[in-house]
Design a protein around this motif. Structure first.
Motif, PDB file in Angstrom:
ATOM      1  N   LEU A  91       0.830  -1.203   0.000  1.00  0.00           N
ATOM      2  CA  LEU A  91       0.000   0.000   0.000  1.00  0.00           C
ATOM      3  C   LEU A  91       0.866   1.256   0.000  1.00  0.00           C
ATOM      4  O   LEU A  91       0.571   2.219  -0.722  1.00  0.00           O
ATOM      5  CB  LEU A  91      -0.918  -0.002   1.225  1.00  0.00           C
ATOM      6  CG  LEU A  91      -1.932  -1.145   1.300  1.00  0.00           C
ATOM      7  CD1 LEU A  91      -2.695  -1.085   2.620  1.00  0.00           C
ATOM      8  CD2 LEU A  91      -2.909  -1.084   0.129  1.00  0.00           C
ATOM      9  N   GLU A  92       1.926   1.241   0.790  1.00  0.00           N
ATOM     10  CA  GLU A  92       2.823   2.396   0.831  1.00  0.00           C
ATOM     11  C   GLU A  92       3.522   2.577  -0.518  1.00  0.00           C
ATOM     12  O   GLU A  92       3.697   3.701  -0.986  1.00  0.00           O
ATOM     13  CB  GLU A  92       3.851   2.224   1.949  1.00  0.00           C
ATOM     14  CG  GLU A  92       3.230   2.271   3.346  1.00  0.00           C
ATOM     15  CD  GLU A  92       4.277   2.147   4.447  1.00  0.00           C
ATOM     16  OE1 GLU A  92       5.459   2.437   4.179  1.00  0.00           O
ATOM     17  OE2 GLU A  92       3.910   1.758   5.566  1.00  0.00           O
ATOM     18  N   SER A  94       2.277   1.868  -3.314  1.00  0.00           N
ATOM     19  CA  SER A  94       1.290   2.364  -4.283  1.00  0.00           C
ATOM     20  C   SER A  94       0.947   3.832  -4.062  1.00  0.00           C
ATOM     21  O   SER A  94       0.209   4.410  -4.855  1.00  0.00           O
ATOM     22  CB  SER A  94       0.011   1.527  -4.210  1.00  0.00           C
ATOM     23  OG  SER A  94      -0.691   1.774  -2.994  1.00  0.00           O
ATOM     24  N   LEU A  96      -0.107   5.270  -0.835  1.00  0.00           N
ATOM     25  CA  LEU A  96      -0.886   5.600   0.344  1.00  0.00           C
ATOM     26  C   LEU A  96       0.015   6.157   1.441  1.00  0.00           C
ATOM     27  O   LEU A  96       1.196   5.811   1.527  1.00  0.00           O
ATOM     28  CB  LEU A  96      -1.611   4.360   0.881  1.00  0.00           C
ATOM     29  CG  LEU A  96      -3.090   4.206   0.484  1.00  0.00           C
ATOM     30  CD1 LEU A  96      -3.222   4.002  -1.006  1.00  0.00           C
ATOM     31  CD2 LEU A  96      -3.731   3.067   1.258  1.00  0.00           C
ATOM     32  N   THR A  97      -0.539   7.004   2.273  1.00  0.00           N
ATOM     33  CA  THR A  97       0.220   7.515   3.404  1.00  0.00           C
ATOM     34  C   THR A  97       0.510   6.369   4.367  1.00  0.00           C
ATOM     35  O   THR A  97      -0.217   5.368   4.403  1.00  0.00           O
ATOM     36  CB  THR A  97      -0.551   8.602   4.148  1.00  0.00           C
ATOM     37  OG1 THR A  97      -1.737   8.018   4.743  1.00  0.00           O
ATOM     38  CG2 THR A  97      -0.949   9.736   3.214  1.00  0.00           C
ATOM     39  N   ARG A  98       1.565   6.525   5.137  1.00  0.00           N
ATOM     40  CA  ARG A  98       1.937   5.458   6.063  1.00  0.00           C
ATOM     41  C   ARG A  98       0.817   5.205   7.074  1.00  0.00           C
ATOM     42  O   ARG A  98       0.526   4.052   7.403  1.00  0.00           O
ATOM     43  CB  ARG A  98       3.220   5.841   6.806  1.00  0.00           C
ATOM     44  CG  ARG A  98       3.712   4.751   7.737  1.00  0.00           C
ATOM     45  CD  ARG A  98       5.049   5.088   8.327  1.00  0.00           C
ATOM     46  NE  ARG A  98       5.548   4.001   9.150  1.00  0.00           N
ATOM     47  CZ  ARG A  98       6.720   4.033   9.797  1.00  0.00           C
ATOM     48  NH1 ARG A  98       7.506   5.092   9.689  1.00  0.00           N
ATOM     49  NH2 ARG A  98       7.098   3.000  10.523  1.00  0.00           N
ATOM     50  N   GLU A 100      -2.499   5.662   6.742  1.00  0.00           N
ATOM     51  CA  GLU A 100      -3.620   4.944   6.139  1.00  0.00           C
ATOM     52  C   GLU A 100      -3.237   3.501   5.832  1.00  0.00           C
ATOM     53  O   GLU A 100      -4.031   2.573   6.032  1.00  0.00           O
ATOM     54  CB  GLU A 100      -4.086   5.646   4.863  1.00  0.00           C
ATOM     55  CG  GLU A 100      -5.317   5.005   4.241  1.00  0.00           C
ATOM     56  CD  GLU A 100      -5.815   5.748   3.016  1.00  0.00           C
ATOM     57  OE1 GLU A 100      -6.798   5.297   2.414  1.00  0.00           O
ATOM     58  OE2 GLU A 100      -5.208   6.781   2.663  1.00  0.00           O
ATOM     59  N   ALA A 101      -2.009   3.305   5.336  1.00  0.00           N
ATOM     60  CA  ALA A 101      -1.556   1.952   5.027  1.00  0.00           C
ATOM     61  C   ALA A 101      -1.521   1.086   6.274  1.00  0.00           C
ATOM     62  O   ALA A 101      -1.933  -0.082   6.253  1.00  0.00           O
ATOM     63  CB  ALA A 101      -0.181   2.005   4.372  1.00  0.00           C
ATOM     64  N   ARG A 104      -5.086   0.092   7.355  1.00  0.00           N
ATOM     65  CA  ARG A 104      -5.630  -0.982   6.526  1.00  0.00           C
ATOM     66  C   ARG A 104      -4.906  -2.300   6.793  1.00  0.00           C
ATOM     67  O   ARG A 104      -5.512  -3.379   6.748  1.00  0.00           O
ATOM     68  CB  ARG A 104      -5.541  -0.595   5.052  1.00  0.00           C
ATOM     69  CG  ARG A 104      -6.547   0.480   4.666  1.00  0.00           C
ATOM     70  CD  ARG A 104      -6.424   0.924   3.228  1.00  0.00           C
ATOM     71  NE  ARG A 104      -6.576  -0.168   2.272  1.00  0.00           N
ATOM     72  CZ  ARG A 104      -6.570  -0.007   0.958  1.00  0.00           C
ATOM     73  NH1 ARG A 104      -6.422   1.210   0.434  1.00  0.00           N
ATOM     74  NH2 ARG A 104      -6.711  -1.037   0.150  1.00  0.00           N
ATOM     75  N   THR A 141      -4.662  -5.332  -0.751  1.00  0.00           N
ATOM     76  CA  THR A 141      -4.805  -4.490  -1.947  1.00  0.00           C
ATOM     77  C   THR A 141      -6.112  -4.771  -2.700  1.00  0.00           C
ATOM     78  O   THR A 141      -6.338  -4.197  -3.768  1.00  0.00           O
ATOM     79  CB  THR A 141      -3.629  -4.723  -2.901  1.00  0.00           C
ATOM     80  OG1 THR A 141      -3.580  -6.115  -3.267  1.00  0.00           O
ATOM     81  CG2 THR A 141      -2.308  -4.336  -2.259  1.00  0.00           C
TER      82      THR A 141
END
Length: 245
Positions: A91-92, A94, A96-98, A100-101, A104, A141
């Motif tokens: 996620l990071e 891709s 995304l902020t750390r 938010e990642a 999730r 993901t």
């Protein structure tokens, strides 16, 4: 159709490893590939993942690279990262902020039964737990195509069965089209909507056995006559292929 192999052939060093081999995968379908060692099961998976290309034939994929997740036999976790950091990594990458990642990732770990183990390093986890982290990383993901290359091979039978049910429960939530490579016939019949039996290398399709019941499996499914009949059908196709090799 999420992905398709159309008469693909792959050779390594002049030696044929796969094909001609064809496989179509519909949205939400789980297909198991079984066959003897060296028949090209993992090669077929790499073609579906876009990790290599065939010398002949065509690979068609509706799922983009970012919509495809692969789980290998070894958990392949970064040993210096926590469970949460391992799951958050794609996620990071891709964008995304750390924060938010990591949120999730924590949710994904909870889905595979690892709530409270977010800070654990891979060395602090059992083999089954490490594989659950790998599954969480693959599913975080929300892939449209999930590829599993003998993910339970190194685990004991009780853990294998528990993880099989975990995968089916996660599949029910997200519904990715899934290809599952295994040497275990009972595992293939239990987990897949159909089982494709491959010949000794170069692998070709010997049989395509449809599942006798809906997924995920009802309690006690392994003891039903329908399950045993499918297991015997797949085993007979494997034995026939080996005898003809």
């Amino acid at each position: 159709m999420i992905a398709e192999l159309d008469e693909v052939e792959v050779s390594y060093g002049g030696r044929a490893a796969l094909g001609p081999f064809s496989l179509s995968l519909a949205a939400g379908e789980i297909v198991a590939l079984v066959g003897p060692s060296g028949c090209g099961k993992s090669t077929a998976l790499r073609l579906l993942a876009g990790l290599e290309a065939p010398q002949r034939g065509e690979v068609r994929r509706d799922a983009a690279p970012g919509e495809t997740a692969v789980v290998f036999q070894a958990p392949t976790l970064a040993p210096w990262l926590s469970a949460a950091a391992n799951v958050a990594l794609p996620l990071e990458l891709s964008g995304l902020t750390r924060r938010e990642a990591r949120e999730r990732a924590a949710s994904a770990l909870a889905r595979v039964g690892l709530a409270g183990r977010e800070a654990a390093r891979p060395a602090q986890l059992s083999g089954g737990m490490a594989m659950r982290v790998s599954l969480a990383r693959a599913l975080v993901t929300s892939p449209r195509l999930l590829l599993l290359d003998e993910p339970f091979a190194a685990l004991d039978e009780i853990t294998r069965r528990a993880l099989a049910d975990d995968v089916l429960a996660l599949w029910r939530e997200a519904g990715p089209a899934t290809v599952f490579v295994t040497h275990n016939v009972e595992e293939a019949v239990y987990m897949a909507s159909r089982v494709v039996v491959m010949s000794p290398g170069p692998g070709r399709t010997l049989a395509d056995v449809a599942s006798p019941a809906a997924l995920p499996r009802p309690p006690g499914f392994r003891t039903t006559p329908e399950f045993r009949e499918s297991v015997e059908q797949v085993s007979a196709a494997l034995a026939q292929g080996m005898a003809a090799a």
